[in-house]
Design a protein around this motif. Structure first.
Motif, PDB file in Angstrom:
ATOM      1  N   SER A 259      -4.519   1.288   0.653  1.00 47.19           N
ATOM      2  CA  SER A 259      -4.263   2.391  -0.081  1.00 47.19           C
ATOM      3  C   SER A 259      -5.216   3.418  -0.338  1.00 47.19           C
ATOM      4  CB  SER A 259      -4.063   1.660  -1.514  1.00 47.19           C
ATOM      5  OG  SER A 259      -2.679   0.944  -1.668  1.00 47.19           O
ATOM      6  N   GLY A 260      -6.497   3.012  -0.332  1.00 45.59           N
ATOM      7  CA  GLY A 260      -7.558   3.911  -0.216  1.00 45.59           C
ATOM      8  C   GLY A 260      -7.918   4.880   0.998  1.00 45.59           C
TER       9      GLY A 260
ATOM     10  N   VAL B   5     -13.650  -1.206  -2.473  1.00 44.20           N
ATOM     11  CA  VAL B   5     -12.993  -2.171  -2.068  1.00 44.20           C
ATOM     12  C   VAL B   5     -14.224  -2.994  -0.961  1.00 44.20           C
ATOM     13  CG1 VAL B   5     -11.300  -3.205  -0.718  1.00 44.20           C
ATOM     14  CG2 VAL B   5     -10.836  -1.411  -2.769  1.00 44.20           C
ATOM     15  N   LEU B   6     -14.586  -2.032   0.028  1.00 43.40           N
ATOM     16  CA  LEU B   6     -15.466  -2.356   0.800  1.00 43.40           C
ATOM     17  C   LEU B   6     -16.679  -3.448   0.564  1.00 43.40           C
ATOM     18  CD1 LEU B   6     -15.507   0.579   3.213  1.00 43.40           C
ATOM     19  CD2 LEU B   6     -14.470  -1.681   3.884  1.00 43.40           C
TER      20      LEU B   6
ATOM     21  N   ALA C 240     -11.763  10.827  -5.334  1.00 44.83           N
ATOM     22  CA  ALA C 240     -11.338   9.569  -6.133  1.00 44.83           C
ATOM     23  C   ALA C 240     -10.894   8.465  -5.059  1.00 44.83           C
ATOM     24  CB  ALA C 240      -9.965   9.786  -7.006  1.00 44.83           C
ATOM     25  N   TYR C 241     -10.394   8.832  -3.946  1.00 47.60           N
ATOM     26  CA  TYR C 241      -9.943   7.877  -2.973  1.00 47.60           C
ATOM     27  C   TYR C 241     -10.874   7.325  -1.952  1.00 47.60           C
ATOM     28  CZ  TYR C 241      -4.550   7.789  -4.092  1.00 47.60           C
ATOM     29  OH  TYR C 241      -3.464   7.416  -4.472  1.00 47.60           O
ATOM     30  N   ALA C 242     -11.723   8.167  -1.795  1.00 48.38           N
ATOM     31  CA  ALA C 242     -13.011   7.941  -1.131  1.00 48.38           C
ATOM     32  C   ALA C 242     -13.835   6.673  -1.864  1.00 48.38           C
ATOM     33  CB  ALA C 242     -13.894   8.855  -1.004  1.00 48.38           C
TER      34      ALA C 242
ATOM     35  N   ALA D 187       0.750  -1.208   0.026  1.00 47.05           N
ATOM     36  CA  ALA D 187       0.136  -0.113  -0.063  1.00 47.05           C
ATOM     37  C   ALA D 187       0.849   1.136   0.086  1.00 47.05           C
ATOM     38  CB  ALA D 187      -0.994   0.021   1.279  1.00 47.05           C
ATOM     39  N   LEU D 188       2.158   1.130   0.202  1.00 40.85           N
ATOM     40  CA  LEU D 188       3.142   2.559   0.425  1.00 40.85           C
ATOM     41  C   LEU D 188       2.951   3.223  -0.901  1.00 40.85           C
ATOM     42  CD1 LEU D 188       5.925   1.288   2.595  1.00 40.85           C
ATOM     43  CD2 LEU D 188       4.244   2.857   3.206  1.00 40.85           C
TER      44      LEU D 188
END
Length: 517
Positions: free
Chosen positions: A426-427, A399-400, A391-393, A369-370
């Motif tokens: 990552s997210g 993924v959830l 975007a990250y949200a 994830a780094l």
């Protein structure tokens, strides 16, 4: 005399912590299991010394009444901040970024360890799932209190003084690892949470007020995400390397050396020049700006055109209300995912029969994830702060949903589990990496640490909901679906209320900034 308050208080705190060590060593032949041991007189005396040391340290750091009265009357000349925004990134800026990065890694290790101490506590104290759920609730409640408290105090007393006291609190609360009963662990975990809650809002306020505008966005996001990922990585690594030999207690005991390290590193942390200017400490501000290679513009205070210093209620009024609302919902969404889902992954994976130790699985996923942090930093600074957060949200929520549909925790799903956890980390890392810099960019200097503290507190409130989620969602898939709901709400709130900050000067006025679709 007052200037010796903090050093003298630090000595008392260190002595008090050292007085707990003999009882811990007495339990070494039983793998440091201290459950049921009586609290010795030496430990009790050590706790008294720690309390006295903290009071003495606070007294040494507090400004005098005359200085506080002068600050209250100060009307800052906001145009004098322009030189800071236009400056070049200097070696002193880089040193500040590195030192605060170390502090943020140390800060992240504390709450990240909550999930890793849980299995050991369950075994030593004979707890069931509902009982162990009260541990993260106590710790995260403490971080909420700490974020609000230290954020506010940093706007009153200064960023550097608050960081100094936070480091000393890390040392003091490391005695959580010496507590013989689960009840004492809950109490000390709450105190540890108060200490850990203050570092993030203060550090990002100081960073945002010191770093030039062109480099601020990517540097703060990279620092935030890397610190969160590395802190989690170190916590999981310490679990794999140290816990088998020194028990789960060592994860709390690490607070002592890391706290001492943070206090020592403050030697290379100057006070925020914006804070000094806002307080009327022009000569000190000029010295700090010279250190950064910036020529100070020391205008006559009578020519100031800024608004009077703002107070806490301003966060919920006027043009600041939409910003605060969006930040609160976004932080809450991330908090539910991190503290309600990711924190309890070790507990679920331990009983799911996935074939891999939970600590090893999460350590591997953290490494994968780094790189997402670097991507988040570039997107935030070069593309759009608002769009990058959205975007990250979206990735986190997706993924959830996949976790809920696929439920990949069973045997034979090791590769899929690593992939999904890596994407989730990552997210989530991108969300929290951008939340702190964004909150520091949308509030004026007189409210910046307070607003950042509100943002940090909102991200921890989700942790207070974690025990409820754990007891009402017995399957990992169900928990994932429940956790996806506040993430969707977070994306919607930011889409409606978010403002663009990438590459722009820090907000000093309270008028709305034009949104960009």
């Amino acid at each position: 005399m007052k200037r010796y308050g903090f050093p003298a208080g630090s000595v008392l705190v260190l002595a008090g912590v050292a007085m707990h060590v003999p009882d811990y060593l007495m339990a070494r032949h039983d793998h440091f299991m201290m459950a049921g041991m009586p609290m010795s007189g030496l430990m009790t005396a050590g706790m008294v010394l720690i309390a006295a040391g903290l009071v003495l340290a606070v007294w040494g750091l507090l400004p005098g009444r005359a200085e506080l009265a002068a600050r209250a009357r100060r009307v800052p000349a906001t145009q004098r901040y322009a030189a800071l925004d236009r400056a070049e990134l200097s070696p002193a800026h880089r040193v500040l970024a590195i030192v605060l990065f170390v502090g943020l890694v140390i800060d992240t290790m504390k709450p990240a360890s909550l999930g890793f101490v849980a299995p050991g506590m369950v075994k030593e104290y004979g707890l069931d799932r509902s009982e162990i759920a009260s541990l993260p609730f106590a710790g995260i409640t403490g971080t909420v209190v700490g974020s609000l408290l230290w954020g506010y105090l940093a706007d009153v007393f200064g960023r550097r003084s608050t960081i100094l006291f936070t480091g000393l609190m890390y040392v003091a609360t490391s005695i959580c690892g010496f507590m013989p009963s689960f009840g004492w662990n809950l109490a000390m975990c709450f105190a540890m949470g108060i200490a850990a809650g203050g570092m993030l809002p203060v550090a990002y306020s100081l960073m945002s007020e010191s770093i030039p505008a062109r480099q601020r966005g990517w540097l703060l996001v990279l620092q935030s995400g890397m610190a969160a990922a590395l802190g989690y990585l170190i916590a999981s690594g310490a679990t794999s390397l140290l816990v088998p030999h020194l028990s789960w207690r060592v994860l709390w005991l690490l607070g002592a050396p890391t706290g001492v390290l943070l206090v020592v590193l403050t030697r290379w942390i100057p006070e925020s020049p914006r804070f000094l200017l806002a307080c009327g400490r022009d000569e000190e501000a000029a010295e700090v700006m010279h250190r950064y290679g910036v020529r100070a513009v020391l205008a006559d205070p009578a020519s100031a055109t800024g608004a009077p210093p703002l107070r806490l209620p301003a966060l919920l009024t006027g043009s600041l209300l939409p910003r605060t609302t969006g930040i609160l919902v976004y932080g809450l969404g991330w908090g539910v995912v991190n503290w309600g889902f990711i924190t309890f992954l070790p507990v679920f994976l331990q009983t799911a029969g996935s074939g891999t130790r939970p600590s090893d699985l999460l350590l591997l996923s953290s490494v994968f994830a780094l790189p997402a942090t670097a991507v988040a930093a570039v997107a935030y600074a070069r593309w759009s702060s608002r769009r990058a957060m959205l975007a990250y949200a979206g990735v986190t929520g997706l993924v959830l949903l996949l976790f809920g549909v696929l439920d990949p925790s069973g045997p034979g799903h090791g590769a899929l589990l690593v992939a999904l956890i890596s994407l989730l980390l990552s997210g989530a890392a991108g969300m929290i990496a951008m939340l702190a810099p964004y909150a520091a960019e949308v509030y004026p200097t007189t409210l910046r640490a307070t607003g950042s503290g509100v943002a940090a507190a909102s991200s921890k409130v989700g942790g207070m909901l974690g025990p409820v989620l754990l007891t009402t969602a017995p399957r990992i898939g169900t928990l994932a679906l429940v956790s996806a709901v506040p993430v969707a709400a977070a994306a919607y709130a930011l889409w409606r209320t978010g403002i663009e900050t990438a590459g722009r000067p820090l907000v000093e006025a309270v008028t709305p900034v034009e949104q960009e679709g």
